[in-house]
Design a protein around this motif. Structure first.
Motif, PDB file in Angstrom:
ATOM      1  N   UNK A  53     -22.596 -16.011  47.435  1.00  0.00           N
ATOM      2  CA  UNK A  53     -22.723 -16.279  48.595  1.00  0.00           C
ATOM      3  C   UNK A  53     -21.621 -16.225  49.152  1.00  0.00           C
ATOM      4  N   UNK A  54     -22.546 -15.492  50.390  1.00  0.00           N
ATOM      5  CA  UNK A  54     -22.024 -14.812  51.625  1.00  0.00           C
ATOM      6  C   UNK A  54     -21.589 -16.102  52.920  1.00  0.00           C
ATOM      7  N   UNK A  55     -22.530 -16.971  52.453  1.00  0.00           N
ATOM      8  CA  UNK A  55     -22.676 -17.979  53.714  1.00  0.00           C
ATOM      9  C   UNK A  55     -24.160 -18.727  52.790  1.00  0.00           C
ATOM     10  N   UNK A  56     -23.978 -19.418  52.686  1.00  0.00           N
ATOM     11  CA  UNK A  56     -25.128 -20.546  52.652  1.00  0.00           C
ATOM     12  C   UNK A  56     -24.381 -21.695  51.436  1.00  0.00           C
ATOM     13  N   UNK A  57     -25.801 -22.282  51.276  1.00  0.00           N
ATOM     14  CA  UNK A  57     -25.564 -22.708  49.987  1.00  0.00           C
ATOM     15  C   UNK A  57     -26.445 -23.110  48.793  1.00  0.00           C
ATOM     16  N   UNK A  58     -25.226 -22.968  47.904  1.00  0.00           N
ATOM     17  CA  UNK A  58     -26.699 -22.745  46.736  1.00  0.00           C
ATOM     18  C   UNK A  58     -26.794 -23.608  45.763  1.00  0.00           C
ATOM     19  N   UNK A  59     -28.118 -24.802  44.990  1.00  0.00           N
ATOM     20  CA  UNK A  59     -28.193 -24.962  43.753  1.00  0.00           C
ATOM     21  C   UNK A  59     -28.281 -24.716  42.457  1.00  0.00           C
ATOM     22  N   UNK A  60     -27.634 -25.298  41.314  1.00  0.00           N
ATOM     23  CA  UNK A  60     -28.124 -24.512  40.182  1.00  0.00           C
ATOM     24  C   UNK A  60     -28.176 -25.587  39.392  1.00  0.00           C
TER      25      UNK A  60
END
Length: 222
Positions: A53-60
């Motif tokens: 993730x270079x920038x942001x927010x991820x949900x697994x």
DNA sequence: TCATTAAATTGTT
DNA sequence: AACAATTTAATGA
């Protein structure tokens, strides 16, 4: 300065890579932007990239047989994931969703394995990362009482503050209550109340668009 | 730099 | 889900 260069060079695992290794990694890396709410991949899809993730927010997350949504982890800026699927050469076992506009660094399979074979620094990073994740899951199971909303919020927050997984992050992080709600699987209103209570208990300090952690240990084992 | 306005985020119901 | 209050960002004087 192509942004791609900075991306690889700035990655935590590139800290003690040699110049040649960085160059090699850079060539195997592409960048992709996902808009807010977009699925990066669905469970069962193939995604043959190791992902940062270079920038942001991820949900697994995944959907259980009972139809309940379950979040495995939230990955913020600077986090990397997907090594399991790459190493085992199998489809993703979970859904990946961008909770806000997110820029990803995608390292292709060949490059991942090249680093795996050739870079001691990369391997040290991988081992540490896997070990840290393991610790997270064990802690999750250990405290797996009936998870009320507040506990889920606390746990998801603590994930985002893991100092090993996010060396860059200090004691504060940029996240809205809505995003945290999406992570924890609660409504924004509940997230709001949970944060207020956690703040009363002295574990965090909630500010506009960002949260400060005062007691990470307590947050983890809530 | 300050004032105005629009958009995003938060606090409540 | 809806509404008001608050903060931030953008714009222009």
């Amino acid at each position: 300065m192509a942004p791609r260069d900075d991306l690889v060079r700035r990655a935590v695992w590139a800290g003690d890579l040699g110049e040649a290794e960085i160059e090699r990694a850079r060539k195997g890396t592409v960048e992709k932007v996902f808009p807010k709410g977009a699925y990066i991949c669905h469970r069962g899809d193939r995604l043959d990239y190791w992902t940062g993730v270079a920038q942001g927010l991820v949900k697994i997350s995944t959907i259980s047989q009972g139809g309940k949504a379950m979040t495995f982890a939230g990955i913020g800026t600077g986090g990397w994931f997907g090594e399991g699927s790459i190493l085992k050469d199998e489809p993703r076992q979970y859904d990946l969703v961008a909770l806000r506009e997110t820029r990803l660094a995608l390292v292709n399979r060949a490059t991942f394995f090249w680093l795996y074979e050739n870079s001691a620094a990369f391997n040290r990073f991988l081992v540490r990362q896997l070990n840290e994740r393991m610790g997270q899951f064990i802690a999750t199971i250990e405290h797996d009482r009936i998870l009320d909303a507040k506990a889920r919020v606390a746990r998801n927050l603590s994930w985002l503050f893991n100092p090993v997984l996010y060396p860059g992050a200090g004691s504060q992080i940029e996240i809205t209550q809505e995003e945290l709600g999406l992570l924890a699987g609660v409504s924004r209103a509940v997230a709001n109340r949970s944060l207020a209570e956690l703040e009363d208990e002295g574990l965090i300090r909630a500010e506009h668009r960002e949260i400060r952690v005062l007691d990470l240990a307590a947050l983890k084992t809530y």
